[in-house]
Design an enzyme around this catalytic site. Structure first.
Site, PDB file in Angstrom:
ATOM      1  N   HIS A 258      -0.120  53.805  -8.720  1.00 43.66           N
ATOM      2  CA  HIS A 258       1.169  54.346  -9.143  1.00 43.66           C
ATOM      3  C   HIS A 258       2.041  53.289  -9.799  1.00 43.66           C
ATOM      4  O   HIS A 258       2.730  53.558 -10.776  1.00 43.66           O
ATOM      5  CB  HIS A 258       1.921  54.933  -7.945  1.00 43.66           C
ATOM      6  CG  HIS A 258       1.623  56.385  -7.717  1.00 43.66           C
ATOM      7  ND1 HIS A 258       2.040  57.372  -8.575  1.00 43.66           N
ATOM      8  CD2 HIS A 258       0.962  57.019  -6.716  1.00 43.66           C
ATOM      9  CE1 HIS A 258       1.650  58.552  -8.126  1.00 43.66           C
ATOM     10  NE2 HIS A 258       0.993  58.373  -6.997  1.00 43.66           N
ATOM     11  N   GLU A 322       4.757  57.335   3.930  1.00 38.15           N
ATOM     12  CA  GLU A 322       4.991  58.500   3.079  1.00 38.15           C
ATOM     13  C   GLU A 322       3.789  59.443   3.149  1.00 38.15           C
ATOM     14  O   GLU A 322       3.936  60.640   3.392  1.00 38.15           O
ATOM     15  CB  GLU A 322       5.201  58.032   1.631  1.00 38.15           C
ATOM     16  CG  GLU A 322       5.382  59.166   0.646  1.00 38.15           C
ATOM     17  CD  GLU A 322       5.321  58.696  -0.795  1.00 38.15           C
ATOM     18  OE1 GLU A 322       5.784  59.442  -1.671  1.00 38.15           O
ATOM     19  OE2 GLU A 322       4.798  57.591  -1.054  1.00 38.15           O
TER      20      GLU A 322
END
Length: 429
Positions: A258, A322
């Site tokens: 990412h 997360e």
């Protein structure tokens, strides 16, 4: 990746630190950006877009023709995949609708709660290092289901001043009312304060880098709500000897790619698995087009060896990831002991990528350990709750003395009087 073997519990807190640990420094860097956009509006937004995105923008609003052309440039295969994802995401979020239940808390006293949509919401869609059209689906679909009247989308333009076609297609498909070419902290400021072009909204949603996260936190001081502190992506894989090293490596790499400030953590009680995962990471990394970005994220990622599953669960709840993948034999039992995580993926055949795209759950999730207190985006995120109560005359006669006694004890005589006057009127009828 750093390898840590059998750390003592007093070392665990240090091992939960993220790549960007000093958020205060980031906040101070972007504070002037927010101030400038608040004051100079489109002019400041145009200046920062030129400086940070390297493109001169004449009109921030994406035209209907640009949307039409963008949709035409999306392949039929991708359109089909997006449509399948929309069906699953919509099905999952529609299941979260609540019915209104009226409760008689005491004779003659009826209370209830109703959800009402937030009227104006702003969606931030990252588009710099990767065009996250999937985030459009994750935010716009529940906003639409909730009934938000105005859904504004901001996303950074490329060097040619254009928005990725897949983002435009996803926005067109999901009921976005306005699309704007603006990214970074300046886009958050524009949605928070409004400019000549971009309207101010009541609540801002969407992930982003540390600057976007800091901007979202700062605008809350001016009364603008946000979904959560959702910064750089992160994943923890909790695995034992039953895990597939190739699968584990791919899950770690999928988050590391990412961005350079993303983080991937492996927690295991199997030392041989660490060596196997390292080999797989080296092998798979060679095939990735974003290998250089991924390597930077791996520099602050960790492989942690603990004694047993109890320690693994305790560390996981402290880290509050997360994304959490449970690649252990008894994953269903382990899942019951997870208290702090944004989204949990069970078993060897549930990759985190499924939640990112098409299983139906939302991928806008709390990072930086905020999963200890925040939920991921859901239908309720786009609504607010209003409570109602209706009291009959008989109900007030019964409940009134309780209210009078409590109000008098708090020395709030007007509160008591509001009840006493009504009771007196009832007694005279």
């Amino acid at each position: 990746m750093e390898i840590v073997k059998y750390p003592a519990r007093d070392q665990w807190q240090q091992l939960t630190t993220r790549a960007i640990s000093n958020q205060q420094e980031v906040i101070e860097k972007i504070r002037p950006v927010l101030t400038a956009v608040k004051k100079d509006k489109d002019k400041a937004l145009r200046d920062y877009t030129s400086r940070f995105d390297g493109v001169e923008i004449e009109s921030f609003r994406v035209s209907e023709e640009e949307i039409r052309q963008g949709c035409l440039n999306v392949s039929n295969q991708l359109k089909g995949a997006i449509n399948e994802a929309v069906i699953n995401i919509r099905k999952f979020h529609e299941s979260q609708k609540h019915t209104v239940n009226k409760v008689e808390t005491a004779p003659g006293v009826v209370c209830w709660q109703r959800s009402t949509a937030i009227e104006k919401v702003g969606l931030y869609i990252p588009g710099g290092s990767a065009p996250l059209f999937s985030t459009v689906l994750m935010l716009a679909i529940p906003a639409s289901i909730a009934g938000c009247k105005e859904i504004v989308l901001c996303t950074p333009p490329n060097k040619q001043g254009k928005i990725h076609p897949a983002i435009l297609f996803a926005a067109h498909l999901t009921g976005i009312t306005s699309i704007f070419k603006a990214g970074g902290a300046q886009a958050i400021a524009a949605m928070a304060y409004g400019t000549e072009t971009i309207p101010a909204v009541d609540k801002i949603f969407g992930p982003g880098n540390s600057f976007v996260t800091a901007a979202k936190q700062l605008v809350t001081l001016d009364g603008v709500a946000i979904d959560m502190p959702a910064g750089p992506s992160e994943v923890e894989v909790m695995a034992d000897a039953s895990a597939n090293a190739g699968f584990v490596a791919s899950d770690l790499l999928s988050q590391a790619e990412h961005g350079p400030d993303s983080q991937a953590i492996l927690v295991t009680d199997s030392e041989p698995l660490i060596a196997e995962v390292q080999k797989e990471i080296t092998k798979q990394l060679k095939t990735l087009p974003r290998a250089e970005t991924t390597k930077k994220a791996l520099n602050h990622s960790r492989l942690i060896l603990l004694k047993n599953q109890t320690e693994m669960l305790d560390f996981t709840n402290l880290y509050a990831p997360e994304h959490l993948i449970l690649s252990v034999r008894n994953y269903s039992d382990a899942a019951e002991k997870i208290n702090n995580a944004g989204s949990v993926f069970l078993g060897n055949y549930t990759p985190e990528s499924a939640g990112d795209y098409a299983s139906g759950t939302n991928h806008t999730l709390p990072t930086y350990g905020y999963a200890r207190a925040y939920s991921g985006v859901n239908l309720d995120s786009f609504s607010k709750k209003i409570t109602f109560q209706e009291i009959s005359g008989d109900g007030l006669q019964k409940l009134g003395p309780v209210i009078e006694t409590m109000a008098e004890a708090e020395e709030l005589e007007a509160h008591k009087m509001a009840v006493s006057l009504r009771m007196d009127a009832l007694n005279k009828t």
